[in-house]
Design a protein around this motif. Structure first.
Motif, PDB file in Angstrom:
ATOM      1  N   LEU A 134       0.817  -1.218   0.000  1.00 35.45           N
ATOM      2  CA  LEU A 134       0.000   0.000   0.000  1.00 35.45           C
ATOM      3  C   LEU A 134       0.853   1.272   0.000  1.00 35.45           C
ATOM      4  N   GLY A 135       2.113   1.137   0.415  1.00 37.83           N
ATOM      5  CA  GLY A 135       2.987   2.316   0.428  1.00 37.83           C
ATOM      6  C   GLY A 135       2.609   3.287   1.531  1.00 37.83           C
ATOM      7  N   LEU A 136       3.134   4.506   1.446  1.00 38.75           N
ATOM      8  CA  LEU A 136       2.871   5.503   2.485  1.00 38.75           C
ATOM      9  C   LEU A 136       1.488   6.130   2.325  1.00 38.75           C
ATOM     10  N   THR A 137       1.001   6.187   1.089  1.00 35.75           N
ATOM     11  CA  THR A 137      -0.303   6.803   0.838  1.00 35.75           C
ATOM     12  C   THR A 137      -0.893   6.258  -0.460  1.00 35.75           C
ATOM     13  N   GLN A 138      -2.206   6.393  -0.598  1.00 34.26           N
ATOM     14  CA  GLN A 138      -2.857   5.985  -1.859  1.00 34.26           C
ATOM     15  C   GLN A 138      -3.297   7.206  -2.670  1.00 34.26           C
ATOM     16  N   ASP A 139      -3.094   8.376  -2.107  1.00 34.21           N
ATOM     17  CA  ASP A 139      -3.489   9.625  -2.759  1.00 34.21           C
ATOM     18  C   ASP A 139      -2.563   9.916  -3.948  1.00 34.21           C
ATOM     19  N   PRO A 140      -3.095  10.020  -5.193  1.00 37.19           N
ATOM     20  CA  PRO A 140      -2.251  10.197  -6.387  1.00 37.19           C
ATOM     21  C   PRO A 140      -1.328  11.420  -6.312  1.00 37.19           C
ATOM     22  N   VAL A 141      -1.836  12.518  -5.750  1.00 36.88           N
ATOM     23  CA  VAL A 141      -0.994  13.736  -5.654  1.00 36.88           C
ATOM     24  C   VAL A 141       0.140  13.518  -4.666  1.00 36.88           C
ATOM     25  N   ARG A 142      -0.208  12.954  -3.510  1.00 34.67           N
ATOM     26  CA  ARG A 142       0.824  12.687  -2.500  1.00 34.67           C
ATOM     27  C   ARG A 142       1.846  11.680  -3.016  1.00 34.67           C
ATOM     28  N   LYS A 143       1.369  10.724  -3.819  1.00 29.14           N
ATOM     29  CA  LYS A 143       2.296   9.718  -4.368  1.00 29.14           C
ATOM     30  C   LYS A 143       3.351  10.384  -5.243  1.00 29.14           C
ATOM     31  N   LYS A 144       2.935  11.409  -6.007  1.00 31.73           N
ATOM     32  CA  LYS A 144       3.901  12.138  -6.845  1.00 31.73           C
ATOM     33  C   LYS A 144       4.913  12.882  -5.977  1.00 31.73           C
ATOM     34  N   ILE A 145       4.411  13.484  -4.894  1.00 31.27           N
ATOM     35  CA  ILE A 145       5.310  14.201  -3.971  1.00 31.27           C
ATOM     36  C   ILE A 145       6.309  13.213  -3.362  1.00 31.27           C
ATOM     37  N   ILE A 146       5.796  12.037  -2.953  1.00 29.57           N
ATOM     38  CA  ILE A 146       6.664  10.998  -2.377  1.00 29.57           C
ATOM     39  C   ILE A 146       7.708  10.558  -3.394  1.00 29.57           C
TER      40      ILE A 146
END
Length: 308
Positions: A13-25
């Protein structure tokens, strides 16, 4: 391996499932990882090529950077690539390799930090006998013990992971394969196995941390008899070591020394020692060390001259 193991892959699942946050990560951790590799490989190259950095301290620093690079590489690249995926999957065997490699390099780092504390203790408390105690042979033997110990530790972790039967859900609520999140997926009671984990990883983290802190208390206590200049120099070295030790061990102890419960903040805390410490080590050890900085400048100017 269990016959009732019908799970061939896991979903991270990673740190987040939010697409915007995933780009930041993706951007943040890619930069962190590149900086970690650059910093540690620069230290490795500097120590290998320098004729000045020959004391045991740098011999151990070389291995610390090596284990940092390995530790970071066993976790970060996968996490960075996964941040771009809609659904991040990891095969069963890759997951087991990650359990082994992350524990191997993590344990290696712990042992090297202990050896470095021993080295500082001898240098500050037994300065006249330093060269005889910390001979090349002794240093080589200490590093060999660290390698063997790490291998034994990570093999034990791998054995624990392989002994778990997985027959149902395969979603890991984490950004890398580690034993705690895997325990939650096992279709068996993991109480005993968790005790084994706590007595292995938990004990290594806690005992090492207590030993290191104790050794630094002794070192700092013995500094009273040194000159002001000697005190300042030794303090500067010790404080940088203590900083690294606290940043690495406190999150580790938090995660590996408690009963089989996982908290939502575990993932964020794991970021500290899986991504943070390998990045900070080169900064802490080099920015506070004039000898390393000078050796790096020399290496750089040599490279510049050869390019001309």
């Amino acid at each position: 391996m269990h016959l009732d193991n019908n799970v061939t892959e896991f979903i991270l699942l990673g740190l987040t499932q939010d697409p915007v946050r995933k780009k930041i990560i993706f951007v943040t951790f890619l930069l962190f990882y590149l900086a970690t590799l650059l910093g540690n490989l620069l230290i490795i190259a500097t120590i290998k090529t320098s004729r000045v950095l020959v004391s045991p301290m740098y011999y151990f620093l070389f291995y610390l950077s090596l284990s940092d690079s390995g530790f970071s590489t066993s976790i970060a690249p996968r996490m960075i690539v996964d941040a771009l995926m809609k659904k991040a999957t990891i095969s069963f065997s890759e997951c087991m390799i990650q359990v082994f490699s992350s524990h191997f390099f993590g344990c290696m780092e712990i042992f090297i930090l202990i050896i470095m504390a021993v080295d500082r203790y001898v240098a500050i408390c037994k300065p006249l006998r330093y060269t005889t105690i910390m001979s090349r042979k002794v240093c080589g033997a200490l590093v060999a013990v660290a390698w063997v110990g790490s291998c034994m530790h990570s093999s034990a972790q791998l054995f624990l992971a392989l002994s778990l039967p997985f027959c149902g859900p395969n979603v890991i609520d984490h950004y890398f394969c580690d034993l705690q999140p895997l325990f939650k997926l096992a279709c068996t009671d993991t109480y005993v196995i968790n005790l084994l984990l706590v007595s292995n990883s938990g004990a290594i983290c806690t005992v090492s941390f207590v030993m290191l802190m104790f050794s630094y208390v002794i070192i700092l206590h013995s500094l009273r008899n040194h000159s002001a200049e000697g005190r300042r120099k030794a303090l500067s070295t010790c404080i940088s070591h203590i900083t690294v030790v606290v940043l690495f061990f406190v999150p580790c102890i938090f995660i590996y020394t408690r009963p089989a419960t996982t908290f939502p903040m575990d993932k964020m805390i794991a970021v500290f020692y899986t991504i943070g410490t390998p990045l900070l080590n080169p900064l802490i050890y080099t920015l506070r060390n004039a000898e390393v900085k000078n050796a790096m400048r020399k290496l750089w100017s040599k490279k510049m001259m050869s390019d001309d």
